[in-house]
Design a protein around this motif. Structure first.
Motif, short mmCIF file in Angstrom:
data_model
loop_
_atom_site.label_atom_id
_atom_site.label_comp_id
_atom_site.label_asym_id
_atom_site.label_seq_id
_atom_site.Cartn_x
_atom_site.Cartn_y
_atom_site.Cartn_z
N CYS A 80 1.06 -1.53 -0.11
CA CYS A 80 0.25 0.16 -0.06
C CYS A 80 1.14 1.26 0.16
O CYS A 80 1.05 1.98 1.13
CB CYS A 80 -0.57 -0.40 1.32
SG CYS A 80 -1.91 -1.33 1.52
N ALA A 107 -0.23 4.24 1.74
CA ALA A 107 -0.17 4.05 3.59
C ALA A 107 0.40 5.32 3.72
O ALA A 107 1.76 5.26 3.58
CB ALA A 107 0.56 3.18 3.76
N THR A 143 -5.20 5.18 5.02
CA THR A 143 -4.82 5.58 3.44
C THR A 143 -6.45 6.55 3.38
O THR A 143 -7.39 6.23 3.88
CB THR A 143 -4.93 4.29 3.52
OG1 THR A 143 -4.58 4.20 1.51
CG2 THR A 143 -6.23 3.10 3.23
N VAL A 157 -8.09 -1.14 -0.47
CA VAL A 157 -6.51 -1.70 0.40
C VAL A 157 -7.09 -2.84 -0.47
O VAL A 157 -8.85 -3.27 0.48
CB VAL A 157 -6.63 -2.12 2.16
CG1 VAL A 157 -5.69 -3.02 2.22
CG2 VAL A 157 -6.37 -0.24 2.29
#
Length: 86
Positions: A30, A33, A49, A53
């Motif tokens: 990610c 993030a 975030t 995801v």
């Protein structure tokens, strides 16, 4: 912008180095993030975030490192304001 706080429950972290491995995996899977943290004592990692995801990809990446992905949850994230002001 809507932000979410993601909490991932993980089994197998024993020390600070384990936490570092998990944080690296989260940042790789990610890249968007932010505020990535991990705690071996709590058995979880958290991050913020503003995008979706890929839970299956995150599970696979964590399991690949030798730790056990247990669960993931999401909650709205509110940025803390200075001195309680909006």
């Amino acid at each position: 912008m809507k932000m979410d706080k993601i909490t991932v429950k993980i089994d197998g972290m024993m020390c600070g180095m384990c936490e570092a491995h998990i944080k690296d995996v989260i940042r790789k899977v990610c890249p968007e993030a932010k505020k990535v943290t991990a705690s071996h004592t709590a058995g979880e990692a958290t991050f913020v975030t503003d995008g979706p995801v890929d839970e299956e990809r995150l599970r696979a990446a964590i399991d690949e490192t030798g730790y056990s992905f247990l669960s993931v949850s999401s909650a709205p994230y509110e940025k803390k304001r200075w001195f309680g002001r909006s």
